[in-house]
Each structure stands twice: as C-alpha cells, then as structure tokens.
Design a protein around this motif. Structure first.
Motif, PDB file in Angstrom:
ATOM      1  N   CYS A   8       6.810  46.456  79.096  1.00 17.58           N
ATOM      2  CA  CYS A   8       7.199  47.900  78.415  1.00 17.58           C
ATOM      3  C   CYS A   8       8.154  48.571  79.079  1.00 17.58           C
ATOM      4  CB  CYS A   8       5.832  48.921  78.280  1.00 17.58           C
ATOM      5  SG  CYS A   8       4.493  48.164  77.619  1.00 17.58           S
TER       6      CYS A   8
ATOM      7  N   PRO B  19      10.206  52.377  79.145  1.00 15.18           N
ATOM      8  CA  PRO B  19       9.985  54.003  78.821  1.00 15.18           C
ATOM      9  C   PRO B  19      11.096  54.474  78.038  1.00 15.18           C
ATOM     10  CG  PRO B  19      10.586  53.542  81.181  1.00 15.18           C
ATOM     11  CD  PRO B  19      10.514  52.184  80.600  1.00 15.18           C
TER      12      PRO B  19
ATOM     13  N   THR C 171      12.811  57.980  77.267  1.00 18.74           N
ATOM     14  CA  THR C 171      12.804  59.254  77.726  1.00 18.74           C
ATOM     15  C   THR C 171      13.859  60.050  77.023  1.00 18.74           C
ATOM     16  OG1 THR C 171      14.879  59.016  79.057  1.00 18.74           O
ATOM     17  CG2 THR C 171      12.405  58.509  80.272  1.00 18.74           C
TER      18      THR C 171
ATOM     19  N   GLN D 128       2.875  52.403  73.784  1.00 17.85           N
ATOM     20  CA  GLN D 128       1.814  53.094  74.641  1.00 17.85           C
ATOM     21  C   GLN D 128       2.253  54.278  75.602  1.00 17.85           C
ATOM     22  OE1 GLN D 128       0.772  49.769  77.172  1.00 17.85           O
ATOM     23  NE2 GLN D 128       2.231  50.496  78.648  1.00 17.85           N
ATOM     24  N   ASN D 129       1.371  54.944  76.367  1.00 19.07           N
ATOM     25  CA  ASN D 129       1.776  55.930  77.387  1.00 19.07           C
ATOM     26  C   ASN D 129       2.437  57.187  76.722  1.00 19.07           C
ATOM     27  OD1 ASN D 129       2.006  57.267  79.707  1.00 19.07           O
ATOM     28  ND2 ASN D 129       3.812  56.120  80.223  1.00 19.07           N
TER      29      ASN D 129
ATOM     30  N   ASN E 185       3.300  60.781  75.259  1.00 18.55           N
ATOM     31  CA  ASN E 185       3.436  62.126  75.865  1.00 18.55           C
ATOM     32  C   ASN E 185       2.431  63.200  75.367  1.00 18.55           C
ATOM     33  OD1 ASN E 185       4.340  65.041  76.404  1.00 18.55           O
ATOM     34  ND2 ASN E 185       6.192  63.801  77.448  1.00 18.55           N
TER      35      ASN E 185
ATOM     36  N   VAL F 189       9.235  61.147  79.871  1.00 16.60           N
ATOM     37  CA  VAL F 189       8.866  59.876  78.999  1.00 16.60           C
ATOM     38  C   VAL F 189       8.208  60.327  77.737  1.00 16.60           C
ATOM     39  CG1 VAL F 189       7.683  57.859  78.926  1.00 16.60           C
ATOM     40  CG2 VAL F 189       8.823  58.340  81.301  1.00 16.60           C
TER      41      VAL F 189
ATOM     42  N   PHE G  83       7.287  58.187  75.150  1.00 16.47           N
ATOM     43  CA  PHE G  83       6.192  56.759  75.153  1.00 16.47           C
ATOM     44  C   PHE G  83       7.057  55.523  75.669  1.00 16.47           C
ATOM     45  CE2 PHE G  83       8.932  57.499  71.387  1.00 16.47           C
ATOM     46  CZ  PHE G  83       9.395  56.395  71.126  1.00 16.47           C
ATOM     47  N   GLU G  84       6.270  54.646  75.646  1.00 15.46           N
ATOM     48  CA  GLU G  84       6.911  53.156  76.021  1.00 15.46           C
ATOM     49  C   GLU G  84       6.603  52.256  74.849  1.00 15.46           C
ATOM     50  OE1 GLU G  84       4.535  51.856  79.418  1.00 15.46           O
ATOM     51  OE2 GLU G  84       5.527  53.412  80.742  1.00 15.46           O
TER      52      GLU G  84
ATOM     53  N   CYS H 105       6.496  48.388  73.806  1.00 13.43           N
ATOM     54  CA  CYS H 105       6.081  47.209  74.476  1.00 13.43           C
ATOM     55  C   CYS H 105       6.743  45.893  73.757  1.00 13.43           C
ATOM     56  CB  CYS H 105       4.645  47.227  74.502  1.00 13.43           C
ATOM     57  SG  CYS H 105       3.887  48.512  75.712  1.00 13.43           S
TER      58      CYS H 105
END
Length: 150
Positions: free
Chosen positions: A52, A54, A56, A83-84, A86, A134, A136-137, A139
């Motif tokens: 994945c 990031p 930013t 994923q991930n 904010n 960040v 989101f990521e 993948c």
C-alpha cells in the motif's frame, strides 16, 4: 531649500496606485497557488507482492469536495483497494471510505466525489488538514516483471 520634501507625496501617489494594482492582479494568483496537492509515496515491490502507498496532502484548507482519477500501468500493478482513511474526512465530516474508489477500468482508479456537505451551506467550512497528512492508502499487487515501473 529641499524640493524632495515638496515632491515626495506626488512621487508616492503613483507608487500607491502601482501597489494596489499589483495586489489586485497578484491576489487571485495566490489563491490559485494555494490549491490542495495530493502526493503519492514512492514504493517498490517484487512480482506477487501486495503493498500500500500512502496518499498525502499539502495546502488542504477548508476543502469541501474532491473528485479525481489516478492512472497506473495495469501490466505492472493490479489495484486491490484503499485503506487507512483519514478520520477527519470520514463521517460525519465527509464520506471518505472504500465506496469512493472504483478500479473497474484497468489502469484507472476513479475517486468518486468526496464532500463535506452542500457547498452553499454557510456552516460548511470543509476540512482542513496539516501538510503531509495521510488521507488514505492505495493498495496494489505487483504483477509486472522485475524492473517494470509505473
């Protein structure tokens, strides 16, 4: 007798007009330059690896909505999801989540419209994030041969 004091106000009057003109011309440019910037991190992987990257932001101040596409070489990568997210962009502050990412067209990740609410709502100040946050990521699975890039 010094004439410079006598003529000083007449010399500054045109300079004041020039300063005002410069502010009127350059002011909108500053606004244009302060648009948000999305940055995707660099990465490397071997064939078959899942990873994945990031994403930013910089200059992310009072942003009410976003919509854009990411491009990549589908012979090198396979998009597997996002994923991930904010938390400052998820409900109730916005609709960021996996449903905004559409990878149906190989090589294009469509990011649907993220928004914080109606833009004509005077109480909708949008989201503000620090530079380098960040959001989101993305993948992927590496499917290309050694040395392939995208």
């Amino acid at each position: 007798m010094s004439y410079s004091n006598y003529f000083y106000p007449k010399k500054t009057l045109p300079m004041r007009k020039l300063y005002i003109l410069l502010i009127l011309i350059l002011g909108p440019l500053v606004t244009v330059l302060a648009q948000p910037t999305l940055v995707i991190a660099d990465g490397s992987a071997c064939t078959g690896d899942n990873f994945c990257l990031p994403v930013t932001v910089d200059d992310f101040t009072n942003i009410n909505s976003l919509a854009f596409d990411f491009g990549y070489d589908p012979a090198v990568l396979n998009f597997t999801g996002a994923q991930n997210f904010n938390p400052d962009m998820e409900a109730p502050n916005g609709n960021l989540g996996p449903g905004l990412f559409n990878g149906a067209t190989p090589g294009i990740i469509s990011f649907g419209t993220w928004e914080t609410g109606a833009c004509d709502d005077p109480d909708n100040f949008g989201a503000t994030l620090d530079d380098g946050s960040v959001i989101f990521e993305l993948c992927f699975e590496a499917v290309g041969a050694y040395g392939d890039q995208t």
